[in-house]
Each structure stands twice: as structure tokens, then as C-alpha cells.
Design a protein around this motif. Structure first.
Motif, PDB file in Angstrom:
ATOM      1  N   ILE B 310       0.875  -1.168   0.000  1.00 40.18           N
ATOM      2  CA  ILE B 310       0.000   0.000   0.000  1.00 40.18           C
ATOM      3  C   ILE B 310       0.915   1.221   0.000  1.00 40.18           C
ATOM      4  CG2 ILE B 310      -1.803   1.258   1.226  1.00 40.18           C
ATOM      5  CD1 ILE B 310      -2.557  -1.421   2.557  1.00 40.18           C
ATOM      6  N   VAL B 311       0.673   2.137  -0.929  1.00 36.39           N
ATOM      7  CA  VAL B 311       1.534   3.319  -1.002  1.00 36.39           C
ATOM      8  C   VAL B 311       0.682   4.582  -0.927  1.00 36.39           C
ATOM      9  CG1 VAL B 311       3.440   2.275  -2.286  1.00 36.39           C
ATOM     10  CG2 VAL B 311       1.483   3.208  -3.546  1.00 36.39           C
ATOM     11  N   ILE B 312       1.317   5.646  -0.477  1.00 37.49           N
ATOM     12  CA  ILE B 312       0.728   6.970  -0.546  1.00 37.49           C
ATOM     13  C   ILE B 312       1.350   7.602  -1.797  1.00 37.49           C
ATOM     14  CG2 ILE B 312       0.334   9.122   0.699  1.00 37.49           C
ATOM     15  CD1 ILE B 312      -0.446   6.520   2.269  1.00 37.49           C
ATOM     16  N   THR B 313       0.530   8.151  -2.664  1.00 37.25           N
ATOM     17  CA  THR B 313       1.091   8.790  -3.862  1.00 37.25           C
ATOM     18  C   THR B 313       0.708  10.260  -3.841  1.00 37.25           C
ATOM     19  OG1 THR B 313      -0.862   8.477  -5.257  1.00 37.25           O
ATOM     20  CG2 THR B 313       0.715   6.657  -5.152  1.00 37.25           C
ATOM     21  N   ASP B 314       1.474  11.043  -4.614  1.00 33.81           N
ATOM     22  CA  ASP B 314       1.142  12.465  -4.713  1.00 33.81           C
ATOM     23  C   ASP B 314       0.364  12.734  -5.994  1.00 33.81           C
ATOM     24  OD1 ASP B 314       3.037  12.151  -6.659  1.00 33.81           O
ATOM     25  OD2 ASP B 314       4.421  13.652  -5.875  1.00 33.81           O
ATOM     26  N   GLY B 315      -0.357  11.717  -6.420  1.00 36.55           N
ATOM     27  CA  GLY B 315      -1.120  11.847  -7.643  1.00 36.55           C
ATOM     28  C   GLY B 315      -0.349  11.325  -8.840  1.00 36.55           C
ATOM     29  N   GLN B 316       0.972  11.220  -8.701  1.00 41.08           N
ATOM     30  CA  GLN B 316       1.802  10.701  -9.795  1.00 41.08           C
ATOM     31  C   GLN B 316       2.541   9.440  -9.368  1.00 41.08           C
ATOM     32  OE1 GLN B 316       4.461  13.836 -10.926  1.00 41.08           O
ATOM     33  NE2 GLN B 316       2.994  14.676 -12.416  1.00 41.08           N
ATOM     34  N   LYS B 317       3.259   9.566  -8.276  1.00 36.75           N
ATOM     35  CA  LYS B 317       4.174   8.486  -7.902  1.00 36.75           C
ATOM     36  C   LYS B 317       4.129   8.257  -6.390  1.00 36.75           C
ATOM     37  CE  LYS B 317       7.835  11.850  -7.460  1.00 36.75           C
ATOM     38  NZ  LYS B 317       6.842  12.924  -7.408  1.00 36.75           N
ATOM     39  N   PRO B 318       4.595   7.097  -5.952  1.00 32.29           N
ATOM     40  CA  PRO B 318       4.592   6.822  -4.503  1.00 32.29           C
ATOM     41  C   PRO B 318       5.507   7.803  -3.767  1.00 32.29           C
ATOM     42  CG  PRO B 318       4.894   4.808  -5.761  1.00 32.29           C
ATOM     43  CD  PRO B 318       5.025   5.935  -6.730  1.00 32.29           C
ATOM     44  N   ILE B 319       4.993   8.292  -2.656  1.00 32.90           N
ATOM     45  CA  ILE B 319       5.818   9.153  -1.804  1.00 32.90           C
ATOM     46  C   ILE B 319       5.999   8.553  -0.410  1.00 32.90           C
ATOM     47  CG2 ILE B 319       5.310  11.310  -3.019  1.00 32.90           C
ATOM     48  CD1 ILE B 319       3.176  11.826  -0.797  1.00 32.90           C
ATOM     49  N   ALA B 320       5.352   7.417  -0.151  1.00 35.81           N
ATOM     50  CA  ALA B 320       5.547   6.755   1.141  1.00 35.81           C
ATOM     51  C   ALA B 320       5.008   5.321   1.061  1.00 35.81           C
ATOM     52  CB  ALA B 320       4.815   7.500   2.254  1.00 35.81           C
ATOM     53  N   LEU B 321       5.638   4.459   1.821  1.00 36.40           N
ATOM     54  CA  LEU B 321       5.087   3.119   2.035  1.00 36.40           C
ATOM     55  C   LEU B 321       4.135   3.265   3.207  1.00 36.40           C
ATOM     56  CD1 LEU B 321       8.259   0.843   1.804  1.00 36.40           C
ATOM     57  CD2 LEU B 321       6.239   0.704   0.328  1.00 36.40           C
ATOM     58  N   ALA B 322       2.855   3.107   2.947  1.00 41.86           N
ATOM     59  CA  ALA B 322       1.854   3.403   3.962  1.00 41.86           C
ATOM     60  C   ALA B 322       2.161   2.685   5.271  1.00 41.86           C
ATOM     61  CB  ALA B 322       0.470   2.991   3.463  1.00 41.86           C
ATOM     62  N   GLY B 323       2.210   3.463   6.347  1.00 41.12           N
ATOM     63  CA  GLY B 323       2.355   2.900   7.674  1.00 41.12           C
ATOM     64  C   GLY B 323       3.712   2.315   7.973  1.00 41.12           C
ATOM     65  N   VAL B 324       4.623   2.380   7.007  1.00 38.79           N
ATOM     66  CA  VAL B 324       5.934   1.768   7.223  1.00 38.79           C
ATOM     67  C   VAL B 324       7.013   2.837   7.260  1.00 38.79           C
ATOM     68  CG1 VAL B 324       7.637   0.132   6.334  1.00 38.79           C
ATOM     69  CG2 VAL B 324       5.197  -0.378   6.167  1.00 38.79           C
ATOM     70  N   MET B 325       7.181   3.551   6.157  1.00 37.32           N
ATOM     71  CA  MET B 325       8.202   4.592   6.133  1.00 37.32           C
ATOM     72  C   MET B 325       7.912   5.568   5.004  1.00 37.32           C
ATOM     73  SD  MET B 325      12.352   4.193   6.220  1.00 37.32           S
ATOM     74  CE  MET B 325      12.455   3.510   7.860  1.00 37.32           C
ATOM     75  N   GLY B 326       8.227   6.836   5.245  1.00 38.72           N
ATOM     76  CA  GLY B 326       8.018   7.867   4.235  1.00 38.72           C
ATOM     77  C   GLY B 326       9.109   7.825   3.186  1.00 38.72           C
ATOM     78  N   GLY B 327       8.864   8.566   2.102  1.00 41.42           N
ATOM     79  CA  GLY B 327       9.857   8.670   1.045  1.00 41.42           C
ATOM     80  C   GLY B 327      10.807   9.818   1.321  1.00 41.42           C
ATOM     81  N   LEU B 328      12.026   9.685   0.811  1.00 41.29           N
ATOM     82  CA  LEU B 328      13.052  10.695   1.049  1.00 41.29           C
ATOM     83  C   LEU B 328      12.679  12.016   0.374  1.00 41.29           C
ATOM     84  CD1 LEU B 328      15.803  10.931   2.466  1.00 41.29           C
ATOM     85  CD2 LEU B 328      16.879  10.438   0.279  1.00 41.29           C
ATOM     86  N   GLU B 329      12.019  11.889  -0.771  1.00 43.37           N
ATOM     87  CA  GLU B 329      11.757  13.074  -1.587  1.00 43.37           C
ATOM     88  C   GLU B 329      10.834  14.086  -0.898  1.00 43.37           C
ATOM     89  OE1 GLU B 329      10.025  13.566  -5.960  1.00 43.37           O
ATOM     90  OE2 GLU B 329      11.135  11.709  -5.630  1.00 43.37           O
TER      91      GLU B 329
END
Lengths: 349, 804
Positions: B310-329
Motif C-alpha cells: 500500500i503506497v501513498i502517492t502524490d497523484g503521480q508516484k509513490p511518496i511513502a510506504l503506507a504505515g511503514v516509512m516515508g519517502g526521502l523526496e
């Protein structure tokens, strides 16, 4: 009366000689010289044929008394000399009784096996059947039937060796619970069982961890089994294994297959009240886990959880042995250094 | 989880001695491993104000500082930290102070300059590396605010706060937040905790004008909530907050990241913060990852995502692994101005799998795996916004984006007083039980002994009767439970036939002088195929930990050989061991589950009888071990005769000194000398082993034991000495004797074997005593002579024996 004189002389001389005989050989020589076929007494008796019929009985009777007297004297002397000879022989035979005895071969039962047999006999005495189960188990019995579904966080509590995703080396003896529950016919009476055996976990071997160790599972299911019964039973166990003065205490814990779940401490030493509740130094030491069987476990095995219930416990013979005998490194049990093994020679069953 | 005593006191009054409290918690709820105070064993450590700091004339890195420590004169302290500077408020260990690790600090001279103590880093006064803020990781700690010189640092840094290290079982994840811990401890102490309600004023823009959010499949995030805070000033958190985090084992980073961690520690609800300006499209979408998508997480690692994530996206691409760890960007950095706080409920199983897949177990993922308090998901979000206002000067945007939400209701469980007493064996009253539920903060209605218990969502571990019984039992106190034995119908316990055979075997071998070994059942690749008597292939485990333990044993002897090697390596040369255990056999590699067969094996190496004052040394040999096997088998009363047949089928055994043991035509084991190449490899002396399949012996036909009277008539014996070709075996001779000696032959004993100079080459001499007896009458000379003659003749004819 010459013959009578002769007999008297023979008797007197012979008695002197008998008394003086130094050993059994000398005594025998005297016997032969006097009473033998060619002996002096025999010779005198042969002269009886020359006597008158009136004298014969008299002399004959006298001769008999002489022979009896001599025979008796010889026997007495023989007994005395025999006793002397025996004394001498025994004196010569004296040995050093402090030399060691010849060794008898006797093996020592493995200390873990001793602990397991001890616990087994205790529970058999209370009517618990000893049940064996497979060491290569299915995921179904090792987890699912014990209320640990796939992806349950409790699976992290024990890292398991798998053969395939469905087949594994049992990580606990608890699957034997599930197997036995499934088969037991409650119309034939309650279920009381223990199951000792080998279990496996993905642990790196060190002083307190071993990828192979042992467990003894216990299970009682009937219509009126209480948590008080669990407490009482564990008290009996603790006192049997660790000593009659032991107390136990239950602390809340979590196992998916029991609810309530408890960890059980046994009193140890004299100090109490340290902050580390699992240290031997504070008066209590953790020895096993237990609880009231979770209704889901009963249901999975097709047992009516509204009617039947009971308790289960699981103990580690390795831990028991380490505590009881102050063994610091669990690897000792499986490396089988003969010097380690043989020190546990002790009176048993 | 680390529970701060001072923090706990924000919610409930706890006056108990912390150590006593810890013990009480262990007894009623969750295991407390230890209680520590960071200042333990340390003293005379105070705030110092660096008035002057100049380079040391004789050093390229040391500084000479004049430090106000609250005395009439400043202390001169030499300091090697690169970040020391005039004007700083620092930690000073005074002369004769004690710092961490039982280290005493004394007045000293450093390269000719007097140093009155030491300016300290956090690590030097007991803080682990893992919590010390990064900017001070390789230097001294500097207070952000002025403090009074000479004041003890312990209260300032929370070092006087007792911290309870509690080991939380998977079912009690509700205590992975301070609120949950306060409820638990409050129930124990009969104290109701009080929690301040978060409050905010929404002074920013309407959130809907800033961001869109959606969760197309609500099962990916059954509750998903976002708030935005604007005009954020990223800086260090205030000291009180940093201290709370450090005492909870978490490293302070900056105020926004610290807020997410602090709120998580407060409610047990993990939060995430995104940098709003780094969102490519102002549109948050929660979904499963697509094949080929990648994400670099906060720890700098790149991951190729799979559709299960499960990922959180910013409408384009994943920005975090839901509930696990955020993305660096989208990480919050020093330049971040606007922050999106996320507070959500994610499903346990996918989170657990994703965390496992990328080896990213985090504080957040472990909480989502075990569950969170759904009732606090929005409260936590509000609290984060409140803190952002207080410590990051932020304005909160109006409103919350909640594309999914959950109805959070109490769980209702019915239970009767009788049921509770029935399971616990107690005689609790309705009032006692009601009181316990009340202490737990559960709603309770009762009528006629039947409780209707309303369990709040914060105790999601409770859903059935048994769960309530546990609550009652632990708060009533396990010590107060009665101690009884089951009053069940009498049951009869007995050993099963295999259990009996195993016990018999062990006792026989113990009596014979062998010590019981328990070896590892997992052996290495080579051992798995050694000394195997059955047709079988090894069972291998999927993911072995070491090469030493990759497959289940198919023979007990490799384990005994390992034991022998261990003993030899430890200078124990004469070894007598046996082992009883299972081997794991299967016909082919396709079969998954092996048969578990009970085996018995023994090993004797070196001297059986060591030299003694009246006994000569006796080395172990084949016949010693064979004798033990014979002694073991005899009482089993096997109906079929046991025979020993020479074999060279085991590559690990001496080809001329090994026998297979047959029961009729069934192979039940073998006995023999280990191949000298095997023993040489471990420096062992001649070694003899045997192995038996107990399952076959168990199932073999047995002759029932019926008494026969002691013989009334005398036996007659005849000795016969035979000179035979060397190739003729004892078994052949015995067969001839048994076949031709007639009905009255009772016994045959071999009493002499000779090979040597006194006989022609290629021959041997065997001598036997034959015992004849007629149980019904006294045998005549003639009868015996006839029988004996027949045997003699046949031995001459069939085996070319020469009667000597």
C-alpha cells in the motif's frame, strides 16, 4: 596281663604324642602309627587270639576303651589343629581392603531425559497420558489450530524452520494438544495428557539459545476445570521438581492458545523485591507458561467450548535442568561431553 | 516500550516507588524488564557557562575554556570537542565527579594546562548514541537556552526521571502509547487517568483549496486523515520535548518530526509528516503500488515496489510506504514551510508484509501490525497541529481531509458472574467484578448476575468472554486465586508400547555402561547421507541458519560421531555413548513429510576397560558391541531368529568388520567398526557402532512368555574341536550342528577360536560344547553318541572339517 600293660603303655605314649603333635600331618602320622592297619594298637589286638577265652572279653573291652580314648583324643587334637591351621591360613590371606574395587560399567541417563522422565512419572501418577507427536509438523497444527492465523504478529514470537510453506519443524509441543483434542472422545472421560519432545526454532546457538531444545506440554480438558486447578497443579509440579518449600506465582502474559495466559515464577533463594522480576537474585524465577485453553482452540478441534474447558501449560526441560543444577550454557546438553554427561549419575527411578 | 515516570504523572498520580510500581505492573499486566534512571551512579555534573574559549598553545585541537560553574571564580577546563565556543551553556563534570561507566573525573593537567573537570557530551553522561541528537553526536551537548551555572543537569535533561522498560506482548499493543499505559497502570492502582483534550484554532487557508485526497479502495486505509500546517519554522524542539523523546528511546530530529514521534508515543497512533511543497501534484491518493514503481525511503534505500504494497502517492508516484516509512523526496527538512500531517488506520497484514519485504520494521509499522486505538486517530492529528502551533509557530489550515473514516463503537461482551467463578474457581461477588470493570474504564450493566460490558475501542484486544475473565483474574490478583487440583473422573495413565520399548532400550544400555547422549537432529549435508541403513533421501529445511544444520538426520550415528569428535577434541578419548531418537526417512525428494522412525544407536570408542591395578586394558571391539546388541534383543522374545550377515554396503564402515542385522529377511540395523578413514579424521581410536530400528522391533512378532519347569533330568555335554577352512563361518557351523544334532540338542557354545602358526595356512580351529538333554528321561550314552556322531560326520562332509 602283659597285654593289658602293653595297651596301657600304648595309650599313655600315644596320648603324650597326640598332645605334642605340632600339625595335622604329625597327628595323622600318629594316628597311622597307633590305629592304622600296621599300627601298634592293631598289633596288640592281633595278639588277642593267643588269650584264653575267659581273658579275651576283658582284654577286648579294655582295648576298645583305649581305642575310643585315642580316637577321641585324635579328633579333639585334629579340631584344635584345624582351627589353628585355618587361623594361620586366614592370617596369610589378609588383603588391603582399601584397594579400589573393580569397576562396574554403568551409564548415565542424559540429564534432560532425567528431568523429562521425572516430570512424566509425576503426571502419570496423576493420571495424565503421555502422548507423542510428530517433530515435522504442518503449519495447520503448529499455528492455525492454536489460534495463530497466518500473518498473526504472534508468529514473530517464535522463528520457525520451514520445509515448505505448509510443513515445518514444530516450534513447540503445543500442536500435540490440538491433535489430541481432535481425537479425544469426551464421552469416555476427561482428557489429561502431557507431551514431552524435541522442538526447533531459528535461534543462533549461544549460552541461552539453542536451535533445538525440549518442551513438555500439558493439557487438561473437562467440564469443571478451573484456573485454581491450574495453579494447584503447577504448585505440585514446582515442588516436585525444585523442592517441597517452593512457592509459585502467576503473572499475566500472552499466548494465542490460552486466555487468560500466565507466566509462572518459582520462589528462589531468599531475597525478594528486586526490579528485575525474572532474575534468580530477587527471589523468583520464571519457569513456564500456562493458561486456560482459548475457546478458539477448542472450537477448531470440534470441542464444545461452552461445555468443556481446561488448562494447558508448557515447560522447558532444558530450562528446568539449567535452574535445578545451575547449568550456565544450554549447548552443554547437545555437545555431549562425556564428563558433563556422567556427573548426573544419581539415584533415580 | 520505555515509560517515563514523570510523563505518566501528567495523567495519573503515581506516588509508588518506581521499582515497586514496576513489580506491580509485572504482576497484573505487562512485564517490566527493568527500571533505570539515567543519573544512576553519576554525581556533581552541572551547567557551565563558557565565558572564554581559546586554543590550547600546545595542541592543534584542544581549547582552554574559562567556565562559570556557579563558584566565585570560573573554572579553567581544557576541552577537545570541536564545537565548544564562548557563550555556550554546557554540561560540566566537576572535579571529583562521577560520570557514566563508573568513571571518576579529577582535576588534572592537560599538556601543561590545569583542567578543573570536563565538558561533556551526552554519551559521556549515559545517553546512548541512538538517542543523542545528530548535531551533537561528535561533540559536546549545548543547551539552547541559558540556565543557572552550577545547577545540576539531571533534572534539566530528565536524567532523574525513572524509566520503566516494559516488554509488551502482541495482544497489549494498546499500551504502546502513554495514554494506554496510564489506563493500564491506573486500573491497577484504582486511579482514573485524566487526559487533556487537544485544542487548536484554525487560522490558515481552507485545506480543500490546498490539497485533494482520496482512498479508492477503503480497505487500504479504512481511516485516512490529513491536516495541513503552514508557515512552519523548522528548528530544534524545546528541551522538555527532546528529553521526553530521549527517555522514550527516540532521537530528537527537528520540531516537526519530533511532533510526529511525540504524538505517536502519546496516543500509540503513528503519524507521518510530508513536505507539502514537494508534492508533485497537490493530490494525495492511497492505493496499491504498480509493478515497476520505485521508492527511495527516508533511510536512503531504494525499493522496487510490488502490487501488494500500500503506497501513498502524490497523484503521480509513490511518496511513502503506507504505515511503514516515508519517502526521502517529501521528507521534512530545514527549508520546509508547509507540512501535511497524516493520521490513518492501515490494515495490519499488508503493513506487516511490506515491512518484512523491505526489512523496514519501524515504530510505526509495528504499531499498525498489532493495531491502534481507532478512537484516537483524529485526536492525535489535532494534537499534532496544536503542537505545531506551539513549537513551530505554524498556522493550522481549516478543516481535515478524511477521504475514509471509521465508525468507532465500543465492543459489547456479555458474561455472567457464574461463568467467571466457574473458570477461575473463585467465589467473586457481583460487586467485586463490577468494581474491576469500572477500574478498567469499561461500561458495565448488570442484572441477575449477568454483566453487559461495554469495552472501549482502546482495548481492541477484548472481544470474548475469556478476555474479560482474564481482566478480572489479573486485577483480582493471581495470588488470590485458590490452589486446587482437578476434580475430574479418575483417568488411567500407561505407557504406550513404543514408549515402553524406548524405556527398556535406554535402561538396558545404561546398565551395559553406555551414557545417554542427545545430539542435534539437524545435521550437515554430508552427515545427512552417512550411516544410513534405510532406502531414503534427506529432508532439507528451507532456509538453514548455518551449514552445520541443513537437513534432518537419517541415522543417529553421524550425531554420535560428532559427539565423539567433540570429546576427542576435549581430550576425552574413551567414549561410550548411546542415543535414542527419531530419524526422518522418505522415499523420494517429492515427498514433503518424512516418516519419523524411532531408532536406537550406540558408539564405543577407545578403551572399554581402562588399565587398573588388577585389570588389563581392554580395547573396545566388534564383539563387545555385538554382545550389547544381543543382550538388548534377547529379552524381546522375537519369534523370528535374528541373524548377522557381513556387509560392505556402508562406505563409512569397515568393509570387513560390519554386519547387517536381520530379523528374518528384514533389515533391522547394523553393527560394526567405523571405517578407519572416518576415525582418523577426528583422531579417534578404533570405534564401534550399532544402530537398530525400534519401530520394526516394536511391530515384530514376539513369542509369549510361558513358564517351563526347571529340567529334572541331567544334561550330557560333548566338546568338539574342528579344523576348518578359514572361509567357513561360525554361523555355517552352527547351522550344521542345529540341523543334525537331533531333538535333544539343548545348547551349543563356542568356547575357542584359534588362527595361527600351529595350524596349516588358510585354516582355523573352532571348538564347541554341545549340550544334550531329554526333558522326559535320562539320556543314554548311546543316544548321545549317535547324535554326536551324526553331527561330526556332517561337519566333515559339508564343511570339510577335520575333527581334532
Amino acid at each position: 596281663m602283659a597285654l593289658q600293660d602293653e595297651l596301657t603303655k600304648i595309650k599313655t605314649d600315644a596320648l603324650t604324642q597326640i598332645a605334642a603333635a605340632a600339625d595335622l600331618n604329625a597327628l595323622n602320622d600318629i594316628r597311622v602309627q597307633v590305629l592304622g592297619k600296621k599300627g601298634s594298637l592293631t598289633g596288640v589286638l592281633r595278639g588277642m587270639k593267643d588269650l584264653t577265652p575267659e581273658e579275651r572279653p576283658k582284654v577286648g573291652s579294655f582295648a576298645n576303651t583305649v581305642r575310643d580314648a585315642l580316637t577321641e583324643a585324635i579328633e579333639k587334637r585334629h579340631a584344635a589343629l584345624s582351627a589353628q591351621a585355618l587361623q594361620a591360613k586366614l592370617a596369610q590371606e589378609t588383603i588391603d581392603v582399601t584397594l579400589p574395587g573393580r569397576p562396574v560399567h554403568r551409564g548415565t541417563m542424559h540429564v534432560l531425559d532425567q528431568v523429562m522422565e521425572d516430570v512424566e512419572s509425576l503426571f502419570m501418577g496423576m493420571g495424565y497420558q503421555v502422548v507423542d507427536g510428530p517433530e515435522v509438523e504442518t503449519e495447520h497444527y503448529n499455528f492455525e489450530m492454536l489460534n495463530v492465523p497466518k500473518d498473526h504478529p504472534a508468529r514473530d514470537m517464535q522463528d520457525t524452520f520451514y520445509i515448505t510453506p505448509d510443513v515445518l519443524l514444530r516450534s513447540q509441543t503445543s500442536p500435540v494438544q490440538a491433535r489430541t483434542l481432535e481425537k479425544h472422545d469426551f464421552s469416555q472421560g476427561p482428557l489429561k495428557m502431557i507431551s514431552p519432545g524435541r522442538v526447533y526454532r531459528r535461534d543462533t546457538d549461544d549460552a541461552t539459545h539453542s536451535h533445538q531444545f525440549h518442551q513438555i506440554e500439558g493439557l487438561v480438558i473437562d467440564k469443571h476445570i478451573t484456573m485454581g486447578d491450574l495453579k494447584g497443579t503447577l504448585e505440585v509440579l514446582a515442588r516436585h521438581v525444585f523442592g517441597p518449600d517452593r512457592k509459585i506465582r502467576l503473572r499475566p502474559s500472552y499466548f494465542p492458545f490460552t486466555e487468560p495466559s500466565v507466566e509462572v515464577d518459582v520462589s528462589w533463594g531468599s531475597k525478594t523485591g528486586s526490579d528485575d522480576v525474572t532474575s534468580k537474585d530477587n527471589g523468583w524465577v520464571e519457569v513456564l507458561g500456562a493458561g486456560m485453553v482459548h475457546p478458539n482452540v477448542l472450537k477448531s478441534a470440534g470441542v464444545d467450548a461452552d461445555v468443556y474447558g481446561g488448562f494447558a501449560f508448557g515447560l522447558g526441560p532444558d530450562r528446568f535442568a539449567m535452574l535445578k543444577y545451575d547449568i550456565e550454557d544450554i549447548r552443554n546438553f547437545y555437545l555431549n561431553d562425556q564428563r558433563f554427561l556422567t556427573q548426573f549419575q544419581q539415584e533415580g527411578e | 516500550m520505555l515509560v517515563s515516570y514523570k510523563w505518566l504523572n501528567d495523567y495519573i498520580k503515581v506516588n509508588e516507588d518506581p521499582v515497586k510500581l514496576a513489580d506491580q505492573i509485572s504482576r497484573t499486566g505487562i512485564e517490566t524488564e527493568e527500571v533505570f534512571r539515567r543519573d544512576e551512579g553519576q554525581k556533581k555534573i552541572v551547567v557551565g557557562h563558557v565565558l572564554e574559549c581559546v586554543p590550547h598553545p600546545n595542541s592543534d585541537h584542544l581549547h582552554i575554556c574559562q567556565v562559570d560553574v556557579g563558584e566565585s571564580e570560573p573554572y579553567q577546563i581544557v576541552c577537545g570537542a570541536p564545537n565548544v565556543a564562548a557563550g555556550q551553556y554546557v554540561i560540566v563534570a566537576l572535579p571529583n565527579s562521577w560520570i557514566a561507566g563508573h568513571t571518576k573525573i579529577k582535576k588534572s593537567k592537560m599538556r601543561g594546562e590545569v583542567s578543573m573537570g570536563m565538558i561533556c557530551a551526552l554519551q559521556e553522561i549515559g545517553f546512548p548514541d541512538s538517542v543523542a541528537p545528530k548535531e551533537y553526536a561528535s561533540g559536546i551537548w549545548v543547551f539552547a537556552e541559558p540556565h543557572t551555572p552550577g545547577e545540576s543537569v539531571f533534572p534539566l535533561l530528565g536524567m532523574d526521571d525513572p524509566v520503566l522498560n516494559v516488554d509488551i506482548t502482541p495482544n497489549r499493543a494498546d499500551t504502546l502509547g502513554m495514554h494506554g499505559a496510564a489506563w493500564e497502570i491506573g486500573a491497577m492502582l484504582d486511579e482514573k487517568p485524566h487526559f487533556p483534550e487537544p485544542h487548536i484554532t484554525e487560522t490558515g487557508a481552507d485545506i480543500h483549496t490546498l490539497l485533494q485526497a482520496s482512498v479508492p479502495d477503503s480497505s487500504d486505509a479504512p481511516s485516512y486523515n490529513l491536516r495541513i500546517v503552514e508557515n512552519v519554522q523548522i528548528k530544534d524542539s524545546p528541551l522538555w520535548l527532546q528529553v521526553r523523546l530521549m527517555n522514550a528511546g527516540i532521537r530528537p530530529i527537528n520540531n516537526i518530526v519530533d511532533i510526529t514521534n511525540y504524538v505517536m508515543l502519546t496516543y500509540g497512533q503513528p503519524l507521518h509528516a510530508f513536505d507539502y511543497d514537494k508534492l508533485a501534484q497537490k493530490e494525495i491518493l492511497v492505493r496499491r503500488a504498480r509493478a515497476g514503481e520505485k521508492l527511495m525511503t527516508l533511510d536512503g534505500n531504494d525499493h522496487d515496489l510490488v502490487p501488494d504494497d500500500i503506497v501513498i502517492t502524490d497523484g503521480q508516484k509513490p511518496i511513502a510506504l503506507a504505515g511503514v516509512m516515508g519517502g526521502l523526496e517529501t521528507e521534512v527538512t530545514d527549508t520546509t514551510k508547509t507540512v501535511v500531517f497524516e493520521s490513518a488506520v492501515f490494515p495490519p497484514t499488508p503493513i506487516r508484509k511490506t515491512a518484512q519485504r523491505y526489512n523496514l520494521r519501524s515504530e510505526a509499522s509495528s504499531r499498525f501490525e498489532k493495531g491502534t486505538n481507532h478512537a484516537d486517530v483524529l485526536t492525535a492529528l489535532t494534537y499534532a497541529a496544536q503542537l505545531a502551533g506551539e513549537i513551530a509557530d505554524a498556522q493550522t489550515a481549516k478543516g481535515v481531509l478524511s477521504p475514509t473514516a471509521m465508525k468507532v463503537l465500543p465492543t459489547v461482551v456479555d458474561i455472567s458472574i457464574d461463568r467467571i467463578n466457574h473458570v477461575l474457581g473463585t467465589q467473586l461477588t457481583v460487586d467485586q467484578v463490577r468494581k474491576i470493570f469500572d477500574r478498567l474504564g469499561f461500561g458495565v450493566d448488570e442484572a441477575d448476575g449477568l454483566f453487559t460490558v461495554s469495552v472501549p475501542p482502546r482495548r481492541w484486544d477484548i472481544s470474548i468472554e475469556a478476555d474479560l475473565i482474564e481482566e478480572v483474574a489479573r486485577l483480582y490478583g493471581y495470588d488470590n486465586l485458590p490452589s486446587t487440583l482437578p476434580q475430574a473422573t479418575t483417568t488411567v495413565a500407561h505407557h504406550t508400547p513404543i514408549q515402553k520399548l524406548i524405556r527398556y532400550s535406554k535402561r538396558t544400555l545404561l546398565a551395559a555402561g553406555l551414557n545417554e547422549a542427545i545430539s542435534y537432529a539437524l545435521v550437515n549435508e554430508q552427515e545427512a547421507g552417512q550411516y544410513v541403513q534405510a532406502q531414503s533421501v534427506p529432508t532439507k529445511i528451507d532456509w538453514p541458519m548455518t551449514k552445520d544444520h541443513v537437513a534432518l538426520r537419517q541415522s543417529l550415528i553421524p550425531g554420535l560421531m560428532d559427539d565423539l569428535a567433540y570429546n576427542i577434541a576435549h581430550s576425552v578419548k574413551n567414549v561410550q555413548l548411546f542415543e535414542q531418537g527419531r530419524v526422518f526417512l522418505k522415499d523420494d525428494a517429492q515427498t514433503v513429510r518424512p516418516n519419523e522412525v524411532e531408532y536406537l544407536a550406540g558408539l564405543i570408542s577407545g578403551e572399554w576397560q581402562s588399565r587398573a591395578w588388577d585389570t588389563a586394558t581392554q580395547a573396545a571391539d566388534f564383539y563387545l558391541v555385538k554382545g550389547i546388541v544381543e543382550d538388548l534383543l534377547a529379552p524381546l522374545r522375537l519369534s523370528t531368529p535374528v541373524r548377522y550377515a557381513a556387509t560392505d554396503q556402508y562406505p563409512e564402515m569397515h568393509p570387513g568388520r560390519t554386519a547387517n542385522i536381520f530379523l528374518g529377511d528384514t533389515l533391522i540395523g547394523f553393527v560394526g567398526e567405523v571405517h578407519p578413514a572416518q576415525t582418523a579424521a577426528i583422531n579417534a581410536s578404533d570405534t564401534f557402532v550399532f544402530q537398530l530400528d525400534l519401530d520394526i522391533l516394536l511391530n515384530a512378532a514376539k513369542t509369549p512368555l510361558l513358564a517351563t519347569p526347571a529340567p529334572k533330568y541331567p544334561a550330557v555335554t560333548r566338546d568338539i574341536a574342528l579344523q576348518l577352512p578359514e572361509t567357513v563361518t561360525n554361523a555355517q557351523v552352527l547351522a550344521v550342528i542345529h540341523d543334525h544334532a537331533g531333538a535333544f540338542l539343548e545348547d551349543v557354545q563356542l568356547f575357542d577360536v584359534y588362527k595361527g602358526d600351529k595350524l596349516p595356512a588358510g585354516t582355523q580351529s573352532l571348538a564347541y560344547t554341545l549340550t544334550f538333554r531329554n526333558p522326559e528321561a535320562t539320556l543314554t550314552e548311546d543316544e548321545v553318541n549317535k547324535a554326536f556322531q551324526k553331527v561330526s560326520d556332517e561337519l566333515v562332509d559339508a564343511l570339510h572339517a577335520e575333527i581334532r
